[in-house]
Structure formats: structure tokens, C-alpha cells
Design an enzyme around this catalytic site. Structure first.
Site: not given
Ligand code: 4NP
Length: 143
Positions: A7, A10, A115
Site C-alpha cells: 500500500c 505500509n 485508504d
Molecule cells: P496505508 O495508509 O497506505 O494503507 O498504510 C496510509 C498511510 C499513511 C498515509 C496515507 C495512507 N500518509 O499520508 O502518511
């Protein structure tokens, strides 16, 4: 079989996908996860992912975030991406057709795992349900 879940950070989706798939397959297989960005490197999974997994008897508390590397594209047999952006970014790292052929979206029909980062615990539970179903399909293919 060596499977990598990917993803963005992570910390939310791919650590859940990793834990769920591991709970469904023979432990001769290897499951790992990574992100396309290194912003959260070394961090635990988001506390909401840990909570939702725990509610379903899956422990992801040992997970630490790491970015995907070029070596991952050689090492793993299948690389499942949570959304189209992740897919596009991982595909751009591929150096040959064999690597490209390993990379796919975890959901069928171009669907994406939403997300949940800016959502609440209910959004994380929805992601769990989506991934639980998707991992049933993945597990059937590899067990
Ligand atoms: P993930 O979710 O890709 O499912 O781990 C996210 C984690 C961090 C961020 C966005 C989505 N971020 O913008 O830092």
C-alpha cells in the site's frame, strides 16, 4: 510461494492484508508487506489496524513499516497492490516483463481497497472485510 502486500504507507492496509493472508495459508508460504513511500519507516501498524485485526484474532503488533525495494521485485512471486496508485508506482520500478507479471491489484475488476487513514475505526473494519474476502481468493490460488 512468496507473497508481498503493498500500500502507500505500509501502516494501514497492507499490514492487515499480510496478517489476514498469513492466517489463511500453510506456513510453508511466506507473506510480507511494504509501502511505496518511506515516510512511516520503522513505525508499527496504525493503532486502528492493530485493533481491528485483534478483534478478529489476528496479531499484527510485531509489524514495522518499510518501503518496497527493487530487490522485492525479484524475491517475491506475487505482489498484490491495494490501489491503482500503488500498482502504477510499483510497476514503474519493474526492470523486466517477468517482474511486471508478478504485480497486480489485490481486488478484481480494477476495484481498489479504500485508504482508511483519514477515516475512523468503521472504515478500518470495512477494509478488514474487503481484505478478508480478497485473501480467501488469494489463499485458494496458493494453498
Ligand atoms: P496505508 O495508509 O497506505 O494503507 O498504510 C496510509 C498511510 C499513511 C498515509 C496515507 C495512507 N500518509 O499520508 O502518511
Amino acid at each position: 510461494m512468496k507473497i508481498l502486500m503493498v500500500c502507500l504507507g505500509n501502516i494501514c492496509r497492507s499490514p492487515l492484508a499480510e496478517g489476514i493472508l498469513r492466517s489463511k495459508i500453510n506456513d510453508k508460504h511466506l507473506v510480507d508487506s511494504a509501502g511505496t513511500i518511506n515516510f512511516h519507516e520503522g513505525e508499527k501498524a496504525d493503532y486502528r489496524s492493530i485493533e481491528v485485526a485483534k478483534n478478529h484474532n489476528i496479531d499484527i503488533s510485531m509489524h514495522r513499516s518499510r518501503p518496497i525495494t527493487k530487490e522485492d521485485l525479484n524475491y517475491f512471486d506475487r505482489i498484490y497492490c491495494m490501489d491503482k496508485n500503488n500498482y502504477k508506482n510499483v510497476l514503474a520500478m519493474a526492470e523486466n516483463q517477468e517482474q511486471k507479471d508478478k504485480i497486480m491489484l489485490i481486488l478484481d475488476n480494477d476495484a481498489e481497497v479504500p485508504d482508511p487513514y483519514y477515516g475512523d475505526i468503521n472504515d478500518f473494519e470495512k477494509v478488514f472485510q474487503i481484505l478478508d474476502k480478497a485473501c480467501d481468493t488469494v489463499a485458494l490460488k496458493i494453498n
